[in-house]
Design a protein around this motif. Sequence first.
Motif, PDB file in Angstrom:
ATOM      1  N   ASN A 113      42.388  43.680  37.944  1.00 55.41           N
ATOM      2  CA  ASN A 113      42.208  42.178  37.701  1.00 55.41           C
ATOM      3  C   ASN A 113      40.886  41.444  38.034  1.00 55.41           C
ATOM      4  OD1 ASN A 113      44.170  42.913  35.364  1.00 55.41           O
ATOM      5  ND2 ASN A 113      45.909  42.336  37.264  1.00 55.41           N
ATOM      6  N   GLY A 114      40.377  41.873  38.747  1.00 54.49           N
ATOM      7  CA  GLY A 114      39.521  41.133  39.307  1.00 54.49           C
ATOM      8  C   GLY A 114      39.486  40.744  40.698  1.00 54.49           C
ATOM      9  N   GLN A 115      41.525  40.709  40.505  1.00 55.18           N
ATOM     10  CA  GLN A 115      42.020  39.436  42.145  1.00 55.18           C
ATOM     11  C   GLN A 115      41.791  40.531  43.317  1.00 55.18           C
ATOM     12  OE1 GLN A 115      42.912  36.655  41.115  1.00 55.18           O
ATOM     13  NE2 GLN A 115      42.150  36.505  39.348  1.00 55.18           N
ATOM     14  N   PHE A 116      41.313  39.210  44.565  1.00 45.72           N
ATOM     15  CA  PHE A 116      41.002  40.182  45.698  1.00 45.72           C
ATOM     16  C   PHE A 116      41.723  39.028  46.392  1.00 45.72           C
ATOM     17  CE2 PHE A 116      37.553  37.183  45.769  1.00 45.72           C
ATOM     18  CZ  PHE A 116      37.641  36.302  47.013  1.00 45.72           C
ATOM     19  N   ARG A 117      42.627  39.706  47.756  1.00 47.80           N
ATOM     20  CA  ARG A 117      42.663  39.432  49.001  1.00 47.80           C
ATOM     21  C   ARG A 117      43.056  39.699  49.878  1.00 47.80           C
ATOM     22  NH1 ARG A 117      49.164  38.542  47.985  1.00 47.80           N
ATOM     23  NH2 ARG A 117      49.777  38.422  50.623  1.00 47.80           N
TER      24      ARG A 117
END
Length: 167
Positions: A113-117
């Motif tokens: 989903n194009g998310q980073f953490r």
Amino acid sequence: MIHDRPTTRRTFLATGSAAMAAALLTGASGLLMPARAQGLAPTPSMRGGSNNYLPGAPIVDRIGGGGFWMTGSVRRAGDGAPLAGVRIQIWAHTTEGHERDPHSHGATLTDANGQFRLEMPQIVPAFGQPHGHLAYDDDAFQTVFLRPVMASARDTSLSAQFVLQPA
């Protein structure tokens, strides 16, 4: 047609002619407003974003002992599509080291989903401001350096959004 209720813009548009509706929508300028934005603009690099940048930081599960979360998203300029598998480098002045120290740097990849953490030690003020550094530095898109400032040194997370322009 005569109505028992007052004419509103909604009833005018629903019952009026196309020419009258267009005239109402254009207003004094005579220009129609677009139904939606023409495209998502790319994120510009921020001043000071590249300070203490170390090319090639390794992809890691966590930087140091953790306790603070750097999060965000990566989308493509224009259509805003989420970008999966994009490498984002993160570094900061933390409770465990200065932002120039190699052990204060790490990279992560975006999810589907194009998310980073990425978890890292607590960010502490450097030069009076608690802030993080993030970079997109691969070849497919133009390089972007960000330097978001935290609202408070007590915050335990910081988020940054990238909109990347193809190279």
